[in-house]
Design a protein around this motif. Structure first.
Motif, short mmCIF file in Angstrom:
data_model
loop_
_atom_site.label_atom_id
_atom_site.label_comp_id
_atom_site.label_asym_id
_atom_site.label_seq_id
_atom_site.Cartn_x
_atom_site.Cartn_y
_atom_site.Cartn_z
N ARG A 267 34.48 37.56 44.08
CA ARG A 267 34.39 39.45 43.15
C ARG A 267 33.14 39.74 43.55
O ARG A 267 32.17 38.94 43.76
CB ARG A 267 35.41 38.51 41.84
N HIS A 268 33.38 40.82 43.14
CA HIS A 268 32.19 42.06 43.36
C HIS A 268 32.03 42.51 41.88
O HIS A 268 33.05 43.39 42.04
CB HIS A 268 31.90 42.66 44.59
N ASP B 170 27.44 38.42 43.28
CA ASP B 170 28.55 37.84 43.84
C ASP B 170 28.58 37.27 43.20
O ASP B 170 28.69 36.30 42.09
CB ASP B 170 28.40 37.29 45.09
N THR B 171 30.01 36.75 42.09
CA THR B 171 31.29 35.20 41.80
C THR B 171 31.35 35.01 42.69
O THR B 171 32.71 35.14 42.96
CB THR B 171 31.66 36.14 40.35
N ILE B 172 31.93 33.15 42.32
CA ILE B 172 32.17 32.52 44.07
C ILE B 172 32.79 31.67 42.74
O ILE B 172 32.14 30.62 41.30
CB ILE B 172 31.80 32.04 44.35
N LYS B 173 34.07 31.21 42.91
CA LYS B 173 34.55 30.03 42.19
C LYS B 173 35.34 29.51 43.12
O LYS B 173 36.09 29.89 43.91
CB LYS B 173 35.79 30.51 41.06
#
Length: 67
Positions: free
Chosen positions: A7-8, A21-24
């Protein structure tokens, strides 16, 4: 990858825009693979996104100077 969510988030900060930036993610193979390789994947993602943010910042600064 078993799954990947990226997600941005754009926020205003002191008259500028901050991109976060969020990364899972999950690795195929379950908890054992996560335990053995998760640290390496995290390190590689950190390098990748650090470089990407440098390029983005440089390009946005260059475009901002043209206006």
């Amino acid at each position: 990858m078993a799954y990947w969510v990226h997600r941005h988030q754009f926020t205003q900060e002191s008259g500028k825009t901050r991109l976060t930036d969020t990364i899972k993610y999950g690795l195929l193979g379950g908890w054992l693979v996560e335990m053995l390789l998760g640290w390496w994947v995290d390190a590689q993602l950190e390098k990748l996104f650090s470089y990407r943010h440098q390029v983005t910042q440089t390009e946005c600064s260059r475009i901002g100077k043209q206006t």
